[in-house]
Design a protein around this motif. Structure first.
Motif, PDB file in Angstrom:
ATOM      1  N   GLY A 295       0.807  -1.218   0.000  1.00 33.18           N
ATOM      2  CA  GLY A 295       0.000   0.000   0.000  1.00 33.18           C
ATOM      3  C   GLY A 295       0.836   1.263   0.000  1.00 33.18           C
ATOM      4  O   GLY A 295       0.302   2.361   0.021  1.00 33.18           O
ATOM      5  N   GLU A 296       2.147   1.109   0.032  1.00 32.06           N
ATOM      6  CA  GLU A 296       3.022   2.282   0.080  1.00 32.06           C
ATOM      7  C   GLU A 296       4.097   2.149  -0.992  1.00 32.06           C
ATOM      8  O   GLU A 296       4.646   1.070  -1.182  1.00 32.06           O
ATOM      9  CB  GLU A 296       3.704   2.361   1.452  1.00 32.06           C
ATOM     10  N   ALA A 297       4.387   3.277  -1.676  1.00 25.81           N
ATOM     11  CA  ALA A 297       5.451   3.243  -2.678  1.00 25.81           C
ATOM     12  C   ALA A 297       6.721   2.778  -1.989  1.00 25.81           C
ATOM     13  O   ALA A 297       6.945   3.127  -0.838  1.00 25.81           O
ATOM     14  CB  ALA A 297       5.643   4.646  -3.269  1.00 25.81           C
TER      15      ALA A 297
ATOM     16  N   PHE B 213       4.274   9.409 -18.655  1.00 26.49           N
ATOM     17  CA  PHE B 213       2.930   8.913 -18.353  1.00 26.49           C
ATOM     18  C   PHE B 213       1.872  10.011 -18.401  1.00 26.49           C
ATOM     19  O   PHE B 213       0.850   9.880 -19.067  1.00 26.49           O
ATOM     20  CB  PHE B 213       2.888   8.184 -17.003  1.00 26.49           C
ATOM     21  N   THR B 214       2.123  11.111 -17.701  1.00 24.27           N
ATOM     22  CA  THR B 214       1.106  12.165 -17.646  1.00 24.27           C
ATOM     23  C   THR B 214       0.748  12.654 -19.046  1.00 24.27           C
ATOM     24  O   THR B 214      -0.422  12.814 -19.387  1.00 24.27           O
ATOM     25  CB  THR B 214       1.591  13.343 -16.778  1.00 24.27           C
ATOM     26  N   ASN B 215       1.781  12.836 -19.864  1.00 27.38           N
ATOM     27  CA  ASN B 215       1.562  13.275 -21.237  1.00 27.38           C
ATOM     28  C   ASN B 215       0.705  12.309 -22.033  1.00 27.38           C
ATOM     29  O   ASN B 215      -0.259  12.699 -22.690  1.00 27.38           O
ATOM     30  CB  ASN B 215       2.920  13.370 -21.931  1.00 27.38           C
TER      31      ASN B 215
ATOM     32  N   GLU C 225       7.256   0.871 -14.097  1.00 27.21           N
ATOM     33  CA  GLU C 225       6.377   1.598 -13.183  1.00 27.21           C
ATOM     34  C   GLU C 225       5.832   2.822 -13.916  1.00 27.21           C
ATOM     35  O   GLU C 225       6.585   3.694 -14.324  1.00 27.21           O
ATOM     36  CB  GLU C 225       7.157   2.002 -11.926  1.00 27.21           C
TER      37      GLU C 225
ATOM     38  N   TYR D 141       5.760  -0.070  -3.399  1.00 28.19           N
ATOM     39  CA  TYR D 141       4.825  -1.183  -3.632  1.00 28.19           C
ATOM     40  C   TYR D 141       5.507  -2.523  -3.924  1.00 28.19           C
ATOM     41  O   TYR D 141       5.287  -3.127  -4.975  1.00 28.19           O
ATOM     42  CB  TYR D 141       3.866  -0.870  -4.787  1.00 28.19           C
TER      43      TYR D 141
ATOM     44  N   THR E   8       3.428   5.113 -12.820  1.00 23.47           N
ATOM     45  CA  THR E   8       3.112   6.323 -12.049  1.00 23.47           C
ATOM     46  C   THR E   8       4.239   7.346 -12.107  1.00 23.47           C
ATOM     47  O   THR E   8       3.996   8.546 -12.145  1.00 23.47           O
ATOM     48  CB  THR E   8       2.818   5.955 -10.584  1.00 23.47           C
ATOM     49  N   THR E   9       5.473   6.858 -12.102  1.00 15.63           N
ATOM     50  CA  THR E   9       6.593   7.794 -12.098  1.00 15.63           C
ATOM     51  C   THR E   9       7.284   7.879 -13.462  1.00 15.63           C
ATOM     52  O   THR E   9       8.324   8.507 -13.593  1.00 15.63           O
ATOM     53  CB  THR E   9       7.640   7.362 -11.055  1.00 15.63           C
TER      54      THR E   9
ATOM     55  N   PHE F 115      -1.208  10.021 -20.889  1.00 18.35           N
ATOM     56  CA  PHE F 115      -2.509   9.909 -20.242  1.00 18.35           C
ATOM     57  C   PHE F 115      -3.435  11.027 -20.717  1.00 18.35           C
ATOM     58  O   PHE F 115      -4.574  10.802 -21.130  1.00 18.35           O
ATOM     59  CB  PHE F 115      -2.291   9.959 -18.726  1.00 18.35           C
ATOM     60  N   ILE F 116      -2.914  12.236 -20.688  1.00 17.97           N
ATOM     61  CA  ILE F 116      -3.742  13.379 -21.098  1.00 17.97           C
ATOM     62  C   ILE F 116      -4.098  13.268 -22.578  1.00 17.97           C
ATOM     63  O   ILE F 116      -5.233  13.486 -22.986  1.00 17.97           O
ATOM     64  CB  ILE F 116      -3.031  14.705 -20.759  1.00 17.97           C
TER      65      ILE F 116
END
Lengths: 609, 214
Positions: free
Chosen positions: A308-310, A599-601, A592, A312, A594-595, A603-604
């Protein structure tokens, strides 16, 4: 073009829309016959005599035979005027294009759902020997175990181990069976002494966060004898993996409780399987349990806090063999439960099982395989590499966070079409609509995009006649109250569109990042495998149209159903398949997301239509 | 012409066309517009419209994220220009934000940062998986008025409590207001751990930030 040898053509082309199947139909044959030839599953309740109205289709272009008396009765003048016909009655007179309303299809277009039941040569980790032991006498006072040793030694098996749970029942059993037995060995360990000629059985379980699936398998023949399913009883402590992990952090007894709940549910399923097959628990000498990493840990009674914590990390990623008796699983007293290896905190043994069952890991081709759930695991095999990632796609496709969302149950809208501004839906079990399940919301969004109801950014177009504004809330009417099963409108809200955008954006971003990491273009994907419950029922075309999947020819997609369960069964009957999982895990390059810098790019970008 | 460019930048932000935002910003710079003009009359104007629509329920997270992407892309062009011209963005407050230790969720926290920047705050974004010691050190170093703590998992929200305890221990609790947010976080949780406020989303964060500084 149809072939015209003389004035009378031999056949006409029939195009079935919206599924895009074209078939040559011999002159004089009905549309229903054409559909059957094409493998298009039309509903035909009355068996094709024109009395039930269930095979309603609409003529888009071309010419059909004059409506029969049956059609006039069943459809009425209005529908006939709109081009509706009964497929069992209408005969093409020219090439025709036919539109099939959703309610006339028995099943959404599912591509090879059953596939992948490839035959595996049984080669179980347990072996059995039918033996006759010398009974003890006053002249032969050797122990029961010594007698077993003797007979095994004669077979060339030295120094077998017999653990206490097996010993507890063995003496009585040998006497009851008049000193005959079917000794079951696992390595150098005697794990059961069954009556001679007993069938050796195995249990495969897929522990999903939401659902459990159990299969009873004949270990020597390799076939599945019975299967059943249950809801995961942990669900009352949290819908998703993270909330269950949180529960175990806040409640010390949580971890043991979750294990006990799972074991109880599996024992329940076992009892049902035994009932169905007239078998007994002592015959079940081996089990394989797969699940995501958190379910795997909770089943084994391992700590989950670190999941539950990075960053993970799993407590254990190696394969494990746990004595069934230690965790209270109602198998043969000496049986073991095999837990295949995990890949990462959010890519577990169930994904390994899926990669095994679909042979993705071993493929010389470029294959992408994914299992869509609250977390979607994706793997890409290409050029000898195997890359995996997990993305948080959220529960939208399980009907959660959707205004009228529901699980796939009777009354759930599972298919949607918008044709000429008219919304058509089909519900599971053809019940009055009460909500929308995952495949329905995906279809709805795809159709809304195609019909211009939402723009490329996902905004509902207020000027569209299908969109209304009520108390400042912009929404799309899917099913008016008067037709719905609960006398409430079934709607799609702007927020629902956003939820789907987030879910499909995350999945597509995961796909893009794997492709980018491997340097592979979309076109190079030779096979695209979609596993899991939602993956079984979703319409591939809708998934492509909303941009969740890349645009590929439809025949490259393969829907394989519960491949994790299939993989678990393969590991049950084959030691070789079991070993292959070590190779899979060794080869996987985990990414991974999330980091990941892109990813953000991605994703958007992937959230747009 | 220049007003037209600024209006088009605003439209592109709201319309969700990040590539045009960047292209138009470049064009605006070339045509001699001042970076601050572009920011305030073009980008921020667009973000504010997007934000209002979000608050009204017409826009949702995807739209806001796409709008923010345009803003961020344009800012990458503008920040060096601001530096070169020694122009400063006058700040209404200084904020340190980050996602707490054990949590690597980036997107929501960064959106909050963008919205605060667009509304005139000076934002120090410490990223994700940030140890409490780093939060304390950066608050001291920047003299921040506000500390924004993000947590996206029920398993990591406890980290927000730990950061608050750390700033109490560091003796700077009354120098900085703490705002908490993230999917599992609620007003009740904020109250329980002694945060000054809870923000439900990126737009709310702007409102809350203004309110707690009054």
């Amino acid at each position: 073009m149809s072939k015209k040898s003389s004035s009378v053509p031999e056949y006409f082309h029939v195009d079935f829309e919206p599924i895009g199947r074209r078939v040559e139909n011999n002159a004089g044959k009905t549309l229903l016959a054409a559909a059957q030839t094409a493998g298009v599953q039309l509903v035909s309740l009355c068996g094709g005599v024109g009395s039930c109205n269930s095979c309603r289709v609409r003529l888009v272009s071309g010419e059909l035979s004059t409506p029969t008396r049956e059609e006039q009765d069943a459809l009425g003048a209005d529908d006939l005027a709109k081009g509706y016909r009964l497929a069992c009655q209408a005969i093409p007179l020219t090439d025709v294009k036919i539109d099939i309303p959703p309610e006339s299809l028995t099943a959404p277009q599912r591509l090879q759902i059953e596939g992948q039941e490839t035959f595996i040569e049984p080669d179980p980790v347990v072996t059995a020997f039918d033996v006759q032991l010398a009974p003890p006498t006053l002249d032969d006072l050797r122990s029961d175990v010594a007698r077993i040793r003797q007979v095994l030694d004669d077979l060339g098996i030295a120094c077998p181990v017999i653990r206490l749970p097996v010993l507890e029942g063995l003496s009585g059993r040998l006497r009851a069976q008049s000193w005959t037995a079917r000794l079951v060995l696992r390595g150098d360990e005697v794990i059961a002494g069954l009556p001679q000629d007993s069938d050796l059985l195995g249990l495969a379980v897929d522990v999903g966060t939401t659902k459990l699936a159990a299969y009873l398998v004949d270990l020597e023949k390799g076939n599945t004898l019975a299967k059943t399913g249950r809801m995961n009883p942990q669900i009352s402590y949290g819908e998703d993996v993270v909330s269950r992990i949180a529960y175990t952090i806040n409640n010390e007894e949580g971890r043991k409780l979750f294990q006990a709940k799972l074991v109880e549910a599996i024992n329940d399923m076992l009892a049902e399987l035994h009932n169905q097959t007239s078998t007994s628990s002592e015959q079940v000498v081996e089990a394989v349990v797969v699940g995501n990493t958190a379910m795997h840990h909770l089943f084994a009674g391992l700590p989950v806090r670190q999941l539950g914590e990075a960053p993970y990390v799993p407590a254990v990623a190696d394969p494990m063999d746990i004595p069934a008796s230690e965790i209270g699983l109602a198998l043969a007293p000496g049986a073991y439960v095999h837990l295949p290896p995990n890949i990462a905190g959010y890519v577990g043994a169930d994904h390994v099982a899926m990669l095994l069952a679909t042979d993705v890991w071993d493929s010389a081709r470029t294959v992408l395989a994914l299992d869509i759930g609250t977390n979607t695991e994706i793997s890409l095999a290409t050029g000898g590499r195997l890359l995996s990632c997990s993305c948080a796609s959220g529960p939208a496709f399980e009907g959660a966070h959707i205004h009228d969302g529901m699980r796939a149950a009777p009354g759930a809208i599972e298919r949607v079409q918008i044709v000429d501004g008219e919304v058509r839906v089909h519900t599971i079990g053809s019940q009055p609509a009460v909500g929308i399940c995952g495949s329905g919301i995906l279809d709805a969004i795809a159709e809304m995009v195609a019909a211009g109801v939402i723009d490329s950014r996902g905004k509902l177009q207020k000027d569209n006649p299908l969109v209304r504004e009520e108390d400042g809330v912009v929404e799309f009417l899917l099913m008016p109250a008067e037709s719905a099963g609960h006398e409430r409108d079934v709607i799609v809200t702007q927020k629902d569109v956003s939820e789907v955008q987030l879910a499909k954006g995350a999945i597509r971003a995961g796909i893009e990042i794997l492709l980018e990491a491997a340097g592979v273009a979309h076109d190079a994907i030779e096979e695209f495998i979609v596993a899991g419950a939602f993956g079984t029922y979703l319409d591939i075309r809708s998934a492509v149209r909303v941009g969740m999947f890349p645009t590929l020819p439809v025949d490259r997609f393969r829907q394989v159903g519960n491949a994790a369960g299939t993989g678990a069964r393969q590991m049950l009957i084959s030691a070789e398949r079991r070993q292959a999982t070590a190779e899979i895990v060794r080869r996987v390059e985990y990414i991974e997301l999330t980091t990941h810098p892109n990813f953000t790019n991605e994703f958007i970008k992937a959230m747009s239509f | 012409m220049s007003e037209d460019l600024l209006a088009r930048i605003t439209e592109s932000i709201v319309g969700g066309e990040p590539e045009s935002v960047v292209a138009l910003t470049r064009k605006a710079l070339e045509s001699g517009l001042q970076p601050l003009e572009i920011i305030n009359q073009g980008l921020v104007a667009g973000m504010n419209i997007a934000g209002e629509r979000f608050t009204r329920g017409e826009f949702f997270l995807p739209h806001l994220l796409i709008a923010a992407k345009g803003m961020q892309g344009a800012m990458e062009l503008l920040e060096p220009e601001l530096g070169a011209r020694q122009q400063v963005h006058e700040a209404v407050g200084t904020v340190v934000i980050g996602t707490v230790l054990g949590d690597i969720h980036e997107i929501g926290k960064s959106l909050v940062g963008t919205m605060l920047s667009a509304n005139g705050f000076k934002v120090y974004d410490l990223g994700v998986d940030v140890p409490k010691e780093d939060f304390v050190a950066r608050v001291k170093e920047t003299g921040a008025d506000l500390l924004g703590l993000s947590a996206l998992l029920t398993t990591t929200m406890i980290g927000q409590r730990e950061v608050i305890e750390a700033i109490v221990q560091a003796g700077i609790r009354d120098q900085v207001k703490v705002i908490v947010g993230g999917a599992p976080v609620s007003q009740a949780w904020a109250d329980e751990i002694g945060a000054d406020a809870y923000a439900a989303n990126a737009m709310d964060a702007v409102e809350v930030a203004r309110r707690v500084l009054m």
